[in-house]
Design a protein around this motif. Structure first.
Motif: not given
Lengths: 201, 201
Positions: B44-48, B50-51
């Motif tokens: 969930g780090k990269s997706s966070s 980008l969110g």
């Protein structure tokens, strides 16, 4: 720069590492939708769910979002995603409990949000659904966990679900495929920095 | 439904809670860009990052992304964001060390990525820049941490920066405003579920 000898040792180490990684990948063969829980007191749970949604939409999957807490008007994420043809976004629920101070109204709002969430869990057109801050009405008993578990278990086989919120009920933890706990090690807010557009909302 | 008596006690508790929350908000008055580190072994780090970028773009801020690890071609996030007029997206760097098995080439790739990153840190037009998996070349010494710290400290006052990656060097931890540690409590991959489009890439 590594010397030729260093480079050789490095390559040997990396080859061993690659063998281990490849073996792990070969073992993971099941294909199905997953239930992901993003919990904990740290920053980044909702943004992570939405970043993953961007990833899914990038691959052509239709996505649904239910926000179970109605916070500020017109957050950046809402402004960014709301008009996308592949995304159905619902700002539902009530404000935070300490703002509304009315448990019965909070419950009515949570029930309305859940009705839409349940429809999404019945609809195989959605590749990913995000239930943002759903742990919140569950914690305050504005929403019962049993029907949520039932609907999650009966959902379409390839559908992915992400649920975010600080604390997750044991019943959801039991049926989850992936659980990330986001720990707050430091937060700018406690250093005196005001919550700001584009970062917090 | 709560009874009128229960509701009264509930309201009193929420009023006390609101007073505490309001006091905390009143104390956070500083307005400046922040450095956010998203670390740890959990999903969930990269997706966070980008969110959060979507959130910033939603408020009209120009954003830049450097991916320091070149993984799969055409990830969902790249397909989704690449053509957005407010986003400059650079897939840089080399593959994972165990794939490339060449330290010197990894270093050259990291240096090229850093050159673009440094330009962004010099450009006040970027409201947010994301250095995805930057901890990786730092860990493997393909990139030195000192010039990174210097450039971060000299960046435009209102610019936000998010750096993601498993392990963060102490030097970055020292100057960060917000640090979230994402802990892997469970991962579908270890349950035998294949990495899938829209979730992992």
């Amino acid at each position: 720069m590594l010397s030729p000898e260093q480079n050789e040792r490095y390559q040997a180490r990396m080859k061993r590492k690659k063998a281990i990684v490849d073996e792990r990948i070969a073992k993971a063969t099941e294909e199905r939708g997953v239930l992901i829980l993003l919990k904990g007191n740290g920053k980044g749970k909702s943004s992570s769910a939405l970043g993953t949604m961007a990833r899914s939409v990038g691959h052509g999957q239709k996505c649904g979002v239910i926000q179970f807490i109605k916070g500020r008007d017109a957050t950046g994420e809402y402004l960014f995603f709301k008009d996308h043809p592949m995304i159905d976004w619902h700002v539902m629920g009530h404000g935070f409990t300490w703002e509304t101070q009315d448990h019965n109204e909070d419950t009515q709002a949570a029930e309305k949000a859940w009705a839409i969430a349940e429809d999404m869990l019945n609809n195989p057109e959605y590749g990913l659904v995000v239930f943002d801050e759903m742990s919140y009405p569950l914690k305050y008993k504005n929403l019962m966990v049993e029907p949520v578990v039932e609907a999650l278990q009966a959902r379409p086989e390839m559908q992915n679900v992400i649920i975010t919120g600080r604390t997750m009920p044991e019943e959801l933890m039991e049926i989850a495929d992936t659980i990330s706990d986001v720990k707050d090690e430091r937060h700018a807010f406690r250093l005196g920095v005001k919550a700001q557009k584009g970062i917090e909302f």
